[in-house]
Enzyme design. Structure first.
Site, PDB file in Angstrom:
ATOM      1  N   CYS A 251       0.817  -1.218   0.000  1.00 33.75           N
ATOM      2  CA  CYS A 251       0.000   0.000   0.000  1.00 33.75           C
ATOM      3  C   CYS A 251       0.853   1.271   0.000  1.00 33.75           C
ATOM      4  O   CYS A 251       1.445   1.588  -1.017  1.00 33.75           O
ATOM      5  CB  CYS A 251      -1.013  -0.053   1.131  1.00 33.75           C
ATOM      6  N   LEU A 252       0.983   1.993   1.125  1.00 36.38           N
ATOM      7  CA  LEU A 252       1.890   3.145   1.114  1.00 36.38           C
ATOM      8  C   LEU A 252       3.297   2.663   0.750  1.00 36.38           C
ATOM      9  O   LEU A 252       4.042   3.364   0.049  1.00 36.38           O
ATOM     10  CB  LEU A 252       1.902   3.842   2.483  1.00 36.38           C
ATOM     11  N   HIS A 335      -3.855  -5.218   0.154  1.00 34.16           N
ATOM     12  CA  HIS A 335      -3.340  -5.721   1.430  1.00 34.16           C
ATOM     13  C   HIS A 335      -3.335  -7.246   1.481  1.00 34.16           C
ATOM     14  O   HIS A 335      -4.356  -7.848   1.811  1.00 34.16           O
ATOM     15  CB  HIS A 335      -4.188  -5.179   2.586  1.00 34.16           C
ATOM     16  N   GLU A 337      -2.130  -8.997   3.698  1.00 36.13           N
ATOM     17  CA  GLU A 337      -2.352  -9.400   5.098  1.00 36.13           C
ATOM     18  C   GLU A 337      -3.827  -9.293   5.464  1.00 36.13           C
ATOM     19  O   GLU A 337      -4.217  -9.674   6.577  1.00 36.13           O
ATOM     20  CB  GLU A 337      -1.485  -8.569   6.045  1.00 36.13           C
TER      21      GLU A 337
END
Ligand code: GLN
Length: 356
Positions: A251-252, A335, A337
């Site tokens: 993501c970031l 994501h 996770e």
């Protein structure tokens, strides 16, 4: 719905206002209003540091009915939340359930929000609000009681990562191989996913120079705000890319790796926040359903020829991942996770470990 709660107002920067009733800590706040269309997982979502500065509207119409779980510490981390805090500025709901029931519920969402000093407003038509945000794009907003109105606050002008990153390095797990986790506001499930696969994790601050230390690979975490604010991290990653040790960004972390690799980032109209974002893996006929929470995205055009786009969003064609053609560097906008959301792409952690 209960009527004896205090009245509140959600106002958007275009002047639209919604009346509702308040829960949590009834102090006026302002931030960027975003929507999430996920159907479950408010304990995980509200503790995701990437929501820092944002007023979160949930389109699922009934919130709070399973309460907030009892956390236990496992390997230095609580086992149910994505950080130790509620990070959203405020929560917007269609309806709030004052009755909650779940085998592991410890308290109500109302009480949890109070404890963390966060305001909630219910009785708002979040689907109408979402349609507005989809048409006009994300807007600033504020939640207040009559007479307590304050200025609009734009969180994207601040370096939010500085507020949510760990202050000193911390170690987790005791595996033979060590992964440095650049913590830009990382979700705990990233650490759990690495430790659970037998790795030692060294979680370091967003601007910590670890390049002279011993490590086998690097994970760049998710986090809040505009990726271009993370200049110190981009600089460290640029130097890291001159070496050969595996790098994985989420993501970031994907946006930071892409900026370090020469690409640009831009602010999306209203972002992707849900648990059912379809991502096509380029060069294959596979499509994964992914969990997402982002408002910025990568323009892969600037990447040098050593890099290739890896995944694209099947809804809007935006970039969802990049990888290096010859070195073990990769990152994804979604994501793997999950937490909350589908775990279809958790295999990417295994792939990262195979590279170490
Ligand atoms: N979840 C994240 O890491 C979000 C990244 C970035 N803050 C964005 O909104 O795009």
């Amino acid at each position: 719905m209960r009527d004896n709660q205090e009245n509140g107002i959600l106002m958007l920067e275009d002047g639209t206002s919604f009346d509702g009733k308040l829960i949590g800590r009834t102090e006026p706040i302002s931030g960027e209003v975003v929507f999430n269309t996920g159907m479950v997982g408010y304990p995980e979502t509200l503790t995701d540091p990437s929501y820092r500065g944002q007023i979160l509207a949930l389109t699922y119409p009934l919130i709070g009915n399973y309460g907030v779980p009892q956390a236990q510490m496992v390997d230095g981390l609580n086992d149910v939340f994505e950080s130790d805090q509620v990070h959203i500025q405020g929560l917007v709901m269609t309806d709030y359930s004052f009755e909650y029931s779940h085998w592991n519920a410890q308290q109500s969402l109302d009480k949890w929000l109070q404890e963390h000093g966060v305001i909630g407003i219910y009785g708002v038509d979040t689907r109408k609000l979402t349609k507005k945000l989809r048409q006009r794009g994300s807007m600033l907003g504020k939640i207040f009681m009559t007479g307590q109105e304050q200025e609009f606050y734009d969180p994207n002008r601040d370096n939010l990562v500085e507020f949510v990153s760990v202050k000193e390095p911390l170690m987790y797990g005791n595996g033979k191989k060590t992964v440095v986790l650049i913590d830009c506001g990382g979700k705990f499930n990233i650490i759990r996913s690495l430790v659970g696969r037998g790795l030692q994790v060294k979680r370091v601050p967003w601007d910590y120079d670890f390049l002279h230390e011993d490590f086998d690979g690097v994970m760049i975490s998710n986090g809040p705000g505009d990726p271009q604010m993370c200049e110190a991290t981009i600089g460290i990653v640029r130097r890291l890319l001159q070496g050969n040790r595996p790098v994985f960004g989420i993501c970031l972390g994907h946006q930071i790796l892409s900026l370090a690799a020469g690409a640009e980032t831009y602010k999306m109209k209203f972002g992707h926040r849900s648990q059912n974002q379809p991502c096509r893996e380029l060069g294959t006929d596979r499509c994964y359903i992914t969990s997402q929470n982002h408002g910025f995205a990568v323009k892969p055009n600037g990447l040098t020829s050593d890099w290739m786009p890896w995944f694209v969003n099947a809804n809007d064609g935006s970039n969802e991942g990049i990888r290096h053609q010859s070195k073990p560097f990769m990152s994804v906008q979604f994501h793997p996770e999950a937490a909350p959301g589908p775990t279809d792409t958790s295999y990417l952690f295994d792939r990262f470990i195979d590279m170490l």
